[in-house]
Each structure stands twice: as C-alpha cells, then as structure tokens.
Write an enzyme that holds these catalytic residues in place. Sequence first.
Site, short mmCIF file in Angstrom:
data_model
loop_
_atom_site.label_atom_id
_atom_site.label_comp_id
_atom_site.label_asym_id
_atom_site.label_seq_id
_atom_site.Cartn_x
_atom_site.Cartn_y
_atom_site.Cartn_z
N THR A 190 77.70 25.64 112.72
CA THR A 190 77.24 25.43 111.37
C THR A 190 76.03 24.49 111.42
OG1 THR A 190 79.50 25.61 110.58
CG2 THR A 190 77.91 24.65 109.06
N LYS A 201 77.25 30.36 105.47
CA LYS A 201 78.27 29.49 106.05
C LYS A 201 78.32 28.14 105.33
CE LYS A 201 81.10 27.46 108.95
NZ LYS A 201 82.55 27.67 108.89
N LYS A 230 78.70 16.10 107.79
CA LYS A 230 77.40 16.55 108.29
C LYS A 230 77.03 17.88 107.63
CE LYS A 230 77.48 19.14 111.73
NZ LYS A 230 77.61 20.63 111.82
#
Lengths: 296, 296, 296, 296
Positions: free
Chosen positions: B95, B172, B241
């Site tokens: 990701t 995603k 993150k």
Amino acid sequence: MNISFLGLGSMGAAMATNLLKAGFPLTVYNRTAAKAEPLRQLGATVAASPAEAVRTADLVFTMVTNDQALEEITTGPDGILSTLPLGAIHASCSTVAPDTNRRLAEAHRAHGSFLVASPVFGKPDVAAAGKLWVGSSGATAEVRAQLTPAQAAIGQGIHDFGDDPGAASVAKLCGNFLLGTVIEGMAEALTLAEKCGLDRVGFYEMLTSTLFNNPIYKSYGKLIAEQHYQPVGAPPAIIRKDMNLVVQEAYKNDMPMPFANIIRDRLTATVALGEPDVDWASFAQRVSDDAGLAGK
Amino acid sequence: MNISFLGLGSMGAAMATNLLKAGFPLTVYNRTAAKAEPLRQLGATVAASPAEAVRTADLVFTMVTNDQALEEITTGPDGILSTLPLGAIHASCSTVAPDTNRRLAEAHRAHGSFLVASPVFGKPDVAAAGKLWVGSSGATAEVRAQLTPAQAAIGQGIHDFGDDPGAASVAKLCGNFLLGTVIEGMAEALTLAEKCGLDRVGFYEMLTSTLFNNPIYKSYGKLIAEQHYQPVGAPPAIIRKDMNLVVQEAYKNDMPMPFANIIRDRLTATVALGEPDVDWASFAQRVSDDAGLAGK
Amino acid sequence: MNISFLGLGSMGAAMATNLLKAGFPLTVYNRTAAKAEPLRQLGATVAASPAEAVRTADLVFTMVTNDQALEEITTGPDGILSTLPLGAIHASCSTVAPDTNRRLAEAHRAHGSFLVASPVFGKPDVAAAGKLWVGSSGATAEVRAQLTPAQAAIGQGIHDFGDDPGAASVAKLCGNFLLGTVIEGMAEALTLAEKCGLDRVGFYEMLTSTLFNNPIYKSYGKLIAEQHYQPVGAPPAIIRKDMNLVVQEAYKNDMPMPFANIIRDRLTATVALGEPDVDWASFAQRVSDDAGLAGK
Amino acid sequence: MNISFLGLGSMGAAMATNLLKAGFPLTVYNRTAAKAEPLRQLGATVAASPAEAVRTADLVFTMVTNDQALEEITTGPDGILSTLPLGAIHASCSTVAPDTNRRLAEAHRAHGSFLVASPVFGKPDVAAAGKLWVGSSGATAEVRAQLTPAQAAIGQGIHDFGDDPGAASVAKLCGNFLLGTVIEGMAEALTLAEKCGLDRVGFYEMLTSTLFNNPIYKSYGKLIAEQHYQPVGAPPAIIRKDMNLVVQEAYKNDMPMPFANIIRDRLTATVALGEPDVDWASFAQRVSDDAGLAGK
C-alpha cells in the site's frame, strides 16, 4: 386482536398494509385523510381522530414524524390516552429521543396501559416487502411477547432490548447514525477515486462486490455513485432531526461523537441549501461540492 | 513462469505460500532471513538479496512496509532493477502512494520491464485462505493478462483498474479508508449504546446479524465490541501511514476529507500513547477514552 | 431606583458589589443564603425569596446558572413575576438560549413589565474591577435607556443590540464560542511547538507580545502555557452548557459550525473524565492527552 | 555589510525597500526581472541570477514561494551555494517546513557558511511599514547577532528561538495556524449572528472594540464582516501550502490537530472552487456557503 395504526406516511402505510395482509383487524388514522384511502380499500376501518381510532384497540402502532407529533398523538387532546382501553399496548415505532419514549411510558403506566418502543430498521421498499428489522423494549417481557405476532407481520426479525422503553430508541438512533457513516464514507471514497481518475460507478461496483458486499452499501452506494438520489427513502430534514437526537443523546451521556457531528452538519448544509425532494443520502453531494465538482 | 517474492511479513508469507501451493517455481527474499525458512521448507529457493532473487524472474512480487522500502528494493543498490531481465513484470502489492507506483513504473519503462500495481484487500487470515481481493493496474492490458494466473493463486477475484499504475493504489487507499470509517463508526455507535445502558456485545451482534451482516463489520466489530484487539492484522503505525497517504492524496487532488482527517488523528493519538502490539482497530479505544470509560 | 439582584455566584456577587458602591439601594437574594452575607455587610438588604426580593423593585438583575434556573426564578412559584411591580425591568444577565429570553420577555409583557437581555462579557476578576462589557437588547430603546446607569456601574461599555430580547444572548454565546476558539487554537499551537522542541511558555510570551497582544490571549494563554488552570473563572460543565446552546442555536438556524462542535466535544471529554475544580480552559489538556503528553 | 535579497514578491519587495532605506548596500534578484525595477530606482543593484547576486554578499535574504523554490535557489545550479563567500549568512525568511531549513543549514555548514531561519510575521502593509515581527533561529548566537541590524531594519522586534534552524519555522507555522483559527472563528461567529438576525458588521465592530480589540482581529475580521477579501495579503493556495506543512509537522510529531485539519480543508475547498484573486481569509465564505447564504 384489534390493532390501530396511526401515521400513514410511506413507512407507516407499508407496515399497516402488511398487518392487514396478515389478517389482523385494522383501524387506521392519518392527519391527511386521503392517505388512508388505499388501506380502506384493503379492508381497514378509517377513523377520524386518534381517540376514535384506539377506542377498542388491544394494540396501537404509531409511526409519526417526530417527538412532538408523538407526544401530541399520545397525550394531547383527542390523543391515544384519552380513550385507550386499560391493558392495551402502544407500539411506538417512530425514531424519537429515548427520553420521549420513557416519558410517554410513564404516562401509559399512570393510565393503566403499556408503551413498548418498537422502532424499525429499513427503507420504504423494505417495509413493503415485510423485511424490516424490528427492535423492541419497554414494559415487561410478558407484555412484549403479546406484541410479537404483529411485529412478525411487518418484519423479518425482532430484537429484544429489555425493559427500558428508551433502549430500542437508542438502538435505532445508532442504526441511523451508522447509515450516515456509510454515506459519508462512500461519498469521500468515491469522490477521491473520481478526482484521481477512476470511474466512480465502476469503483462502487468493485467495492460492493468485494469487501462491502452488503445491501446497505449497495443501495445507498448506488445513489452516491450515480449521484441520483431517487427514490426518496427519507428526506434530509427528517434524518437531520434524527442525527440531532444522536448528538444530543451523546451530549446527555457525556460522550464526544466526531463522526455524528460531521454527518449532522452535512445534513444541515443540505437543508440550508434547500433540496426538497431527494433522499437524505444526497448529503453526499456536499463532499463533491467541497471538491469543486459540480455534480449532476 | 519463474516468480520471485520479496517481503515476507504476515501478508507476504501467506501470499508466497499460496503461490508455491499453486505450483509456481518460487524464489523468496526477506531482509530478516529467518522469515524465509518456512517457505524454504515448502520448496522455495531463498535468495540473499533482491538483485539475486530476481536475476532469472519473469515476475516479481513485492510486499514491503512502505513507500521508502519499495523505492529502495526497486531502484536502490542491489535492488530489483539492477538485475531484472528485460520484459519481466513487477507486481507491486504494497500500500503506497499512487505517485510512488507511477514513478517506479517510469523506472521500469526505462529499464525495459513493467510495473503493475497489484494491491490486495484482506487481513493475514484472508491471505492465508487465498481469499484476497486483488486490484490490478499499470502497463498494458496484455501485460496485466500475463499476471492473472499468479494473482488468481492468491485471491478470489481480480479487479482491473486500467493502465495508470497509480489507479489500483488509489483503490487500495480508499479501501483502507473505508475500513477506518467502519471502525470509528462502530466505536461511536457501540460506545453510545453502552453509555445509554445497552449491552455492548449484544448490540454488536444485533447490528451484524441485521443491517450490517457483512464480514468486515463482523470481524472488526468483534474486536471493538469486546475491546480486545487481537490478533494483530496490522499495527496502528502502519495504517496511520496509509491514512496519511489518503489525506495527502486528497490534498494533492484538492479535496477535503473530514472523515479521513479524524481517522488519521485517532491513529496518531494511538501511536502517541504507545500501544505496540494491538491491531489498528484499537483506535476505537480513543472513543471510549474521550467518553471517560476506562476500557479494558 | 430600587434594584434587586438575584444570584450571587462569583460573577453576580462582584456585579452586585459594584452596584452598591455606585450608590444604588440594593436588595439581594441567593439560594444559599450565606453568599449574601458579604453584601449585607456592605449595606444590601437580604431577602428570603425572589418574590420578596423584587416586591418594590424598579429593576431586577438575575445572574443564575442556566436556562432552567432562570425560568424558575422568573415564572416559578415565589418567582419574580409573582410580585414584580408593573413597569419594572428585569435585566437578564445569565448566558441562556436566545429563545429563553424571548419566551420570558413574553411572560413579562403579559405581566406588564419588561425583560432586557443584559449579558456580560468578562471573568470574575473583570467583574470585580467593574470592567465588564455589557450587551443589551429587548423591550424598547426607551426602556433600555432606563437601565443604562446601572449597567454603567458594572461595566466599562454598553452595546445595544436592538429590540429582540434574544439578540444580546446570541452575541454572548458567540463571544463564549470565540473564547473557546482561542483556547483550542492556543492549545494546538503551544503543543505543536512543545512537540517540536520549543519552550511552551517562551513561545506563549512571544505570541502574546506580538501578534496576539490582547488580554484574552494573555489570560487564557497563560493558563494553557503553564498547564495550571487556576483560578476558576468558570468550570468546564457550565461552559459546556453554553457551547451546547451555541451548537443548538446553529442547528435551529440551519448552520454548520465545525469549530463549535470540536470545542463542545473537548469540554464533554473534560466533563466525562471528571475534573471538578479547574477553569474551563483546562480542556486544552485534551490536546496534550491526544499527543501522548502526560501534562501536569 | 553587503546584503543580497532574493525574491521580490509583495513581502520581499517591501522588506528589501526597508533595507535600502536603512542604508545597507543591496543587490537584488527576482525571477521576473520587472519586479526588481522599483528597487533599482531606489539604488539597488539588480543581478541576473542568484549566483551572481550573492557573489560578494555578507548576508543573503531569501523570500520565495515555497520549500521547493527555496531548495532550488539555495542548492540548485546557479544557486546561492555556487558562489556564496565563506562565512556569509543566509537569512531564510520563507514559510517552509522546519526540516527544509534544517537540511539547507547542513548544506551551508558543508559549504562553510550559515543558515539562520528568519521568518517574518505580518502582511505586506505591515512589511512596508517596517513593523514585522521577526523570528530567528539556527547557527549560533554569535552568528545570529550579526544578523540583528538588518532584521531591525525590517521589523519592530526580533525573537530568538535558539540554535535549531527549524525552530523559527515551527513558530511561523504556528503563527499562521493561529491566524487561520481567527478567520474560521470569526466566520462562524459572525455568520451565526447574521443567521440569528444581528448585523454582521455591527457585531464585528462590537467584538473588536471589546474582547477582541487587537489588530489581527480587526484586519482579518473586517474582510470577513464585509465579505470583501481585498487587498490580497496572501492568496488561498499559498497559505493552504502552509497549513499542509502544519498538518504534516503535527503528523511527524505524533500530534492530532483538529482545528488545523478544518482550516486546511476550508482552504482546499476554496482552491477547488477556484478563487484566484482574493486574500486567503476568503475561506470564511465556506462557512456562509454551508449555511445556505449566497454571500457577496
């Protein structure tokens, strides 16, 4: 078991129709009498006032607009408690503050009757299909059990929340809040995808055929993906009222709810901008507005 | 078709195992070599560096921690591009920011190879079961088609997002964002219910057997209802993150995302408070903290 | 001009003292009689009930806790309207909903007397110094003019908001809201500076001697910089009530207020955590909490 | 002391002018050369590149658009470090990330020169009047002392933040953040007052002559009260960049900043809607938009 049904909006009319279909003798009342006509044709008796409608009832359903309307139809002049037989049960289906059902339950107790909060989860088309989910709380387990056959006629499942007449209302408010999180969440996700060059509808289809393969995501998501907020399950102003009840219930219980604040304010902006005849999911357009997308 | 797999955390190890089971010849690499051992026992070749791992590869999967790790393993010294055969494909599964995959796709083009963003949706247990959903974008449809058999070995469905190597990354990030909305939404709903006297777990069960009858709501909701954030699908710092990537992607594309801000800040508070070994859904506890509930 | 003063908390006592010092004959009342003692020693007459206190009054000040207390002391049994002379003026100083002052103004009109909303801006030490700012609205300009000499005795300036008895309440709510924005703003700024290695108090001193050289920033900022929330100007629970009035007034007027939501929820968390004897600016500690700083 | 000034936007031109007026020999550079003309007429030497401008400088001021521009003008080809004499000082005035100044300070150290972060607080009109507040940090106290006479020529006060070249940048970011809280706060307060029937400008005047009697509240408040965002101190896109630096600095330091998120997103919506030639305070209009007020 004589049943009365007061409040024949799109939800109430569908629920009343299913009670009739299940064979219950039904008396109905609606402020605007014309809405009672289709039910009369299906065999219902139409009453001219709440008091008249419940005079011989064993069970009274109410499905009205808001807390104030529920208070008036219950304890106001010509209201339910002016004629309701002792021992009868009031199934209070509207989305109202928990304290409203608690206060009216007290009024019933003083009168010698019972209030059971009986909120329903689902849109008008779900109500028409008899597939609502029904919450139930208040009075005693014995009293609630008497309600079960009628609740079964309008829903596909009944969930008991105990003796507090406010409990099922809390559950209903939380349910509407969660629907709001789905709408804002999908609106932000689909709009970000769109801004990044993905196809809005295609991404919706991917999401709802994989991780979010669920009727709620599919039905609300479709309105948001296509930016076409029809048919109207419930208008923005009505659910804004519910979201304010959520925020105020959180306030009373000393709890911050940041998502609830945002959803309520999205609906407030939607009401302030004046969009009369769209589903409440149309607040998803505020996400597009803020991103400089004209929308449809 | 020679496949290399770089990055053997809980997700990567499960995916690599399924590639082996499907019969693909597999070379693996992990910075901490011990994690490669179980795969060696299943028949994989273990390489000592990314460069060595991909020397004869037709296809390279990467599943590493973040953008920086992906850049290093691709273009750094001893990285993929130092030895990758011409015409080979890099399936980039981490990701990361859409622009990271776009930039690395350029580097591949200059090298004479291809990058296809191939992010996966699902937790480690879903990966182990080979039931991930796989996104795919970048290069050309023809190149992506070569990837399909390997993607099919790790997932239950593949969704094509076209030729932009950033597109599947956007999808995603949006997916992770939506999971965050489920967590905050359920946390607010269950905590309000709890503060109002309802049973937290019971209400969770009602919600997830009715309106929110969906594996995502069930699996994350269970952690939140029971306030026990085990097992660890992904730790708070990692998904924080991702949420910062969402917020920055929205910034780049001129789009406000109020829900994303809140989720990112919930994760930030969770990291600031220092909770090392819990699933990221543990940010739900911030909702309880703010409501004065000590939690478990 | 006979003046009565009802409600002798820290604000009310200071205001009443200044009326006495200005030479007005004063009758006082407080639910807890002991708080009236210092005023008796300064020459005030102490009454045993609101009704008794206002029997011969030309002007009645009220400074009570909240909307409900104001309604009770005005229209309740033994309240102001049970004995107030015709033509007398009620200066309503409490921070209440605009509609509360509007509703009570109607009750006064029916009685033959007047209500003028007369909220004050400033902390107890400012009140003691006679330096409050005073808002004024309701009844007619002629009636408000009769109030001026008494308002001048408690404040350094009077601002007229016209004939709507709700208008000055709106102004007061907006003022408290703006104080809340100062507190949250300074808390975020000082905490970020602290996290980045700057000296919290030194940065506060720089800010308030340059751009934010203003008594509000200095006084609230000092509490926040030093993380010592004494003395108590007003406790968190009281101002939380005001912030809920702000949020509800915005709701009624179809207006989103994101900063107001955050301030209200900060205060809610502060109340939920249970901090009884600190100034409301202590909600600044929630900023530090969320940043993982233990605070003092 | 030979001084060079690079970057002659509305802020830089005013600061350079004051250096000339104070008698410093000045060489100036601007990418668009026409902007240097007025300074040439006042006696400045105009250089054709940064490298040429600083060849004999003891002190170099930079006031450029953003982090990237500062990096280019410092370390890029034909940049400051290609010709700067050893021992010279770079006063970095732009609003940039703390880490940018830290990184460039390292480059200066390697070169044998010094960087001192020297951000300024104030609008162009304040800069023209020589009334800026100047922050100062980096290198050593001795180096910073050499800067003082020049800083004194452009400001009314200098505040020392020590040896960390990032520290004064943190202070500047916090200052801009606080200005943003003033704008949103005033916008919400004035708009609520307006929705409730108060006069928007009148209420602004009351607030800024009482509790908020401060030049910041008066100057930004006037734009907001009158809904006329002229003259342009700084455009929305520039300050949006600063607010993103604030949010990212908070992220790096593990700190949630809810007010900062909201301000950044207000500016994002403003940029997304496309308003090119207004002051950044125009994001106040988003408050009116959400309230259904058409604005001016």
